[in-house]
Write a protein that holds these residues in place. Structure first.
Motif, PDB file in Angstrom:
ATOM      1  N   LEU A 181     -17.141  46.188  53.742  1.00 44.13           N
ATOM      2  CA  LEU A 181     -18.176  47.151  54.117  1.00 44.13           C
ATOM      3  C   LEU A 181     -17.543  48.429  54.657  1.00 44.13           C
ATOM      4  O   LEU A 181     -17.929  49.544  54.266  1.00 44.13           O
ATOM      5  N   ALA A 182     -16.555  48.291  55.529  1.00 44.87           N
ATOM      6  CA  ALA A 182     -15.914  49.457  56.131  1.00 44.87           C
ATOM      7  C   ALA A 182     -15.227  50.319  55.079  1.00 44.87           C
ATOM      8  O   ALA A 182     -15.336  51.559  55.099  1.00 44.87           O
ATOM      9  N   GLU A 183     -14.513  49.692  54.147  1.00 48.08           N
ATOM     10  CA  GLU A 183     -13.822  50.458  53.120  1.00 48.08           C
ATOM     11  C   GLU A 183     -14.812  51.192  52.220  1.00 48.08           C
ATOM     12  O   GLU A 183     -14.605  52.374  51.876  1.00 48.08           O
ATOM     13  N   ALA A 184     -15.866  50.497  51.812  1.00 47.43           N
ATOM     14  CA  ALA A 184     -16.855  51.131  50.939  1.00 47.43           C
ATOM     15  C   ALA A 184     -17.567  52.279  51.656  1.00 47.43           C
ATOM     16  O   ALA A 184     -17.844  53.324  51.054  1.00 47.43           O
ATOM     17  N   LEU A 185     -17.852  52.106  52.937  1.00 53.68           N
ATOM     18  CA  LEU A 185     -18.467  53.186  53.712  1.00 53.68           C
ATOM     19  C   LEU A 185     -17.521  54.377  53.835  1.00 53.68           C
ATOM     20  O   LEU A 185     -17.936  55.538  53.682  1.00 53.68           O
ATOM     21  N   ALA A 186     -16.251  54.089  54.102  1.00 55.67           N
ATOM     22  CA  ALA A 186     -15.270  55.168  54.242  1.00 55.67           C
ATOM     23  C   ALA A 186     -15.106  55.933  52.944  1.00 55.67           C
ATOM     24  O   ALA A 186     -14.974  57.164  52.940  1.00 55.67           O
ATOM     25  N   GLN A 187     -15.125  55.220  51.830  1.00 57.77           N
ATOM     26  CA  GLN A 187     -14.975  55.862  50.532  1.00 57.77           C
ATOM     27  C   GLN A 187     -16.220  56.656  50.147  1.00 57.77           C
ATOM     28  O   GLN A 187     -16.139  57.627  49.388  1.00 57.77           O
ATOM     29  N   SER A 188     -17.351  56.255  50.639  1.00 63.44           N
ATOM     30  CA  SER A 188     -18.624  56.880  50.253  1.00 63.44           C
ATOM     31  C   SER A 188     -18.947  58.132  51.051  1.00 63.44           C
ATOM     32  O   SER A 188     -19.878  58.870  50.701  1.00 63.44           O
ATOM     33  N   SER A 189     -18.229  58.375  52.119  1.00 63.73           N
ATOM     34  CA  SER A 189     -18.557  59.476  53.019  1.00 63.73           C
ATOM     35  C   SER A 189     -17.540  60.603  52.898  1.00 63.73           C
ATOM     36  O   SER A 189     -16.328  60.360  52.854  1.00 63.73           O
ATOM     37  N   ALA A 190     -18.009  61.836  52.869  1.00 61.28           N
ATOM     38  CA  ALA A 190     -17.115  62.994  52.789  1.00 61.28           C
ATOM     39  C   ALA A 190     -16.401  63.241  54.115  1.00 61.28           C
ATOM     40  O   ALA A 190     -15.345  63.889  54.159  1.00 61.28           O
ATOM     41  N   ILE A 191     -16.970  62.737  55.197  1.00 60.01           N
ATOM     42  CA  ILE A 191     -16.365  62.865  56.520  1.00 60.01           C
ATOM     43  C   ILE A 191     -16.089  61.459  57.043  1.00 60.01           C
ATOM     44  O   ILE A 191     -16.561  60.468  56.470  1.00 60.01           O
ATOM     45  N   PRO A 192     -15.318  61.333  58.105  1.00 62.24           N
ATOM     46  CA  PRO A 192     -15.049  59.995  58.623  1.00 62.24           C
ATOM     47  C   PRO A 192     -16.340  59.217  58.906  1.00 62.24           C
ATOM     48  O   PRO A 192     -17.234  59.716  59.598  1.00 62.24           O
ATOM     49  N   SER A 193     -16.447  58.023  58.342  1.00 67.42           N
ATOM     50  CA  SER A 193     -17.641  57.198  58.526  1.00 67.42           C
ATOM     51  C   SER A 193     -17.626  56.575  59.915  1.00 67.42           C
ATOM     52  O   SER A 193     -16.716  55.808  60.249  1.00 67.42           O
ATOM     53  N   ALA A 194     -18.623  56.887  60.711  1.00 64.35           N
ATOM     54  CA  ALA A 194     -18.691  56.350  62.065  1.00 64.35           C
ATOM     55  C   ALA A 194     -18.797  54.827  62.053  1.00 64.35           C
ATOM     56  O   ALA A 194     -18.180  54.136  62.881  1.00 64.35           O
ATOM     57  N   GLU A 195     -19.579  54.291  61.103  1.00 65.04           N
ATOM     58  CA  GLU A 195     -19.733  52.831  61.045  1.00 65.04           C
ATOM     59  C   GLU A 195     -18.430  52.162  60.632  1.00 65.04           C
ATOM     60  O   GLU A 195     -18.060  51.108  61.182  1.00 65.04           O
ATOM     61  N   ALA A 196     -17.716  52.755  59.686  1.00 60.68           N
ATOM     62  CA  ALA A 196     -16.436  52.185  59.279  1.00 60.68           C
ATOM     63  C   ALA A 196     -15.461  52.179  60.446  1.00 60.68           C
ATOM     64  O   ALA A 196     -14.734  51.190  60.667  1.00 60.68           O
ATOM     65  N   ILE A 197     -15.428  53.276  61.210  1.00 61.41           N
ATOM     66  CA  ILE A 197     -14.526  53.350  62.364  1.00 61.41           C
ATOM     67  C   ILE A 197     -14.913  52.321  63.415  1.00 61.41           C
ATOM     68  O   ILE A 197     -14.054  51.681  64.035  1.00 61.41           O
ATOM     69  N   THR A 198     -16.219  52.111  63.601  1.00 59.03           N
ATOM     70  CA  THR A 198     -16.677  51.091  64.553  1.00 59.03           C
ATOM     71  C   THR A 198     -16.189  49.706  64.158  1.00 59.03           C
ATOM     72  O   THR A 198     -15.713  48.926  65.003  1.00 59.03           O
ATOM     73  N   ILE A 199     -16.287  49.385  62.879  1.00 62.58           N
ATOM     74  CA  ILE A 199     -15.822  48.078  62.400  1.00 62.58           C
ATOM     75  C   ILE A 199     -14.321  47.933  62.640  1.00 62.58           C
ATOM     76  O   ILE A 199     -13.847  46.896  63.132  1.00 62.58           O
ATOM     77  N   VAL A 200     -13.568  48.970  62.318  1.00 61.80           N
ATOM     78  CA  VAL A 200     -12.124  48.939  62.547  1.00 61.80           C
ATOM     79  C   VAL A 200     -11.828  48.697  64.026  1.00 61.80           C
ATOM     80  O   VAL A 200     -10.993  47.851  64.387  1.00 61.80           O
ATOM     81  N   ASN A 201     -12.507  49.402  64.887  1.00 61.84           N
ATOM     82  CA  ASN A 201     -12.230  49.284  66.319  1.00 61.84           C
ATOM     83  C   ASN A 201     -12.677  47.951  66.898  1.00 61.84           C
ATOM     84  O   ASN A 201     -12.084  47.449  67.862  1.00 61.84           O
ATOM     85  N   GLN A 202     -13.720  47.365  66.339  1.00 58.85           N
ATOM     86  CA  GLN A 202     -14.104  46.021  66.769  1.00 58.85           C
ATOM     87  C   GLN A 202     -12.997  45.017  66.455  1.00 58.85           C
ATOM     88  O   GLN A 202     -12.695  44.126  67.265  1.00 58.85           O
ATOM     89  N   LEU A 203     -12.379  45.156  65.292  1.00 60.29           N
ATOM     90  CA  LEU A 203     -11.268  44.261  64.938  1.00 60.29           C
ATOM     91  C   LEU A 203     -10.030  44.571  65.767  1.00 60.29           C
ATOM     92  O   LEU A 203      -9.286  43.657  66.151  1.00 60.29           O
TER      93      LEU A 203
END
Length: 465
Positions: free
Chosen positions: A362-384
């Motif tokens: 989910l995080a990778e797909a969100l990051a790839q889909s957004s022209a700017i840093p995806s806040a949700e993707a970063i949240t997932i990364v930081n949770q891990l």
């Protein structure tokens, strides 16, 4: 390929029966179908037989996953198996018996799944819901088999957008007629995988009535998300990942979940001391354990993976290891993963899908889909990262966000069979300084086994073999 090689269990044998002083010859497969698919209980045994086959060394018993790790840069294969050394050194030949067995066992899973898909709908006295569930399980396992096969025996989608040759699609129940299927394209194989998983997700329950170790709706959606990720279909990956996450799963709070059947597990093949995928000296724990604890010492950490952990001191995942003697020889002390600690009996479960992988998808797909840093993707990364004892990150660009996700994939999923495909998806060379290991190179995939080509004139070889 010749059917007798795809379908080892369906080779025709004969039963000798006296009838009016004559021998009546009856194909064993006919007897099997009459007995097994004549009642709900025996039909269920056919479904369990697919899982048992999938448990094998050459399917999800550790060998294909080990190959994925050391063809990438997570593992140094230092073992003595010549067939695995060839693969490591990118000098594989078509008569390699380990590759032959991987091919055959995957098609054995497919063949048994085809049988269930064709026969279970006609079982008398079985509830419709149970029929649908069993067929859904068979389709899930067939999809898993095809995804692994096409990943290892065909160039990834990124080489030619899936127009290159994949593997033969064998979808019909074997009834005695020998056929010689040609290789479908990667896109065609992926389309069949998507079809099977979509249909499986529609009928499988959120939790299986028979408990852990069986395919569920979440497992089908999670594998759909993995397929979409590999094809760079970001919206589809997001949709499927969210559907899987909606199931009865939760990321573990620490790293004690391995072999425990916790909410971290989406689909895990169950092993025990007397029923596991080890063959001879091979198996998850055998490959990944030092010799002092009954392991082979074949697959220690690579220097590259150790450096990835060491780059941020205090990463708890770096502690998921033990030191011991490797197969390199007396006195060669290396670091080994402790994700699979039981090298004595090889009872550790085989992790196929974890919810952490789904969140990373989910995080990778969100990051790839957004022209700017995806806040949700970063949240997932930081949770891990928080689970791993690390401070949060705040990537400033889209690419930095993607890089952060990929680093978490590497450190979270190490030794579980993902690294090679993650490198190839981003067009990375598998081994620095080795032209045979370059993205798109002939030796970055496995050859079509010579035995199959000898028996099937329709099978085209992979270029370079």
């Amino acid at each position: 390929m010749k059917i007798r090689y795809i379908i080892a269990i369906s080779a025709l044998t004969f039963s000798l029966v006296s009838c009016e002083d004559k021998l009546a010859l009856t194909p064993e497969q006919d007897l099997t179908e009459k007995v097994i698919f004549n009642s709900p209980s025996t039909a269920k045994s056919a479904v369990l037989g697919i899982y048992s086959t999938a448990q094998g060394l050459e399917f999800y018993g550790g060998m294909p996953q080990l190959i994925e790790e050391y063809l990438g840069d997570n593992v140094d294969f230092v073992g003595s198996f010549p067939t695995l050394q060839e693969i490591r050194d990118f000098t594989t030949i078509t008569s390699n018996v380990s590759i032959r067995d991987i091919w055959q066992v995957h098609y054995r899973v497919i063949t048994r799944a085809n049988k269930v898909i064709a026969q279970v709908p006609n079982v008398p006295n079985m509830e419709t819901g149970d029929k649908d569930m069993y067929v859904g399980e068979a389709k899930f396992l067939r999809a898993l088999a095809y995804l692994q096969l096409v990943n290892q025996f065909a160039q990834p989608y990124q080489v030619s957008q899936g127009s290159n040759l994949g593997v033969p699609l064998v979808l019909e129940d074997f009834t005695g007629e020998v056929t010689y299927p040609a290789r479908a394209t990667v896109n065609e194989v992926h389309a069949q995988i998507k079809k099977d998983l979509t249909e499986a997700a529609a009928v499988l329950p959120p939790t299986h009535p028979d408990g852990v170790g069986r395919a569920t709706k979440g497992a089908a959606n999670a594998l759909l998300a993995r397929l979409a990720l590999y094809r760079e279909e970001w919206p589809a990956a997001i949709t499927a990942a969210r559907a899987a996450i909606a199931g009865p799963y939760a990321r573990a709070t620490d790293y004690s979940f391995y072999d425990k059947n916790t909410s971290e597990d989406v689909f895990t093949i169950q092993n025990s001391a007397t029923d596991n995928g080890r063959t001879g000296s091979g198996g998850w724990a055998s490959f990944y354990s030092p010799t002092e604890v009954s392991g082979r010492g074949d697959g220690p950490f690579s220097a590259s993976l150790l450096a990835a952990y060491a780059a941020e001191p205090g990463d708890k995942r770096a502690a998921l290891k033990r030191r011991g003697t490797s197969a390199e020889g007396q006195g060669s002390i290396r670091d080994f993963t402790n994700k699979f600690p039981d090298a004595t009996t090889n009872a550790d479960n085989s992790p196929v899908i974890r919810i952490t992988e789904v969140y990373l998808t989910l995080a990778e797909a969100l990051a790839q889909s957004s022209a700017i840093p995806s806040a949700e993707a970063i949240t997932i990364v930081n949770q891990l990262r928080n689970r791993a004892g690390l401070l949060p990150v705040a990537p400033l660009t889209k690419q930095a966000t993607i890089d952060a996700v990929l680093l978490e994939r590497r450190k979270e999923l190490a030794f579980e069979g993902f690294r090679r495909m993650d490198m190839l998806r981003y067009k990375q060379n598998l081994r620095a300084g080795n032209p045979n290991a370059a993205f798109g190179g002939a030796r970055t995939i496995l050859p079509i086994p010579q035995r199959e080509r000898d028996n099937n004139p329709s099978l085209e070889p992979n270029p370079g073999f």
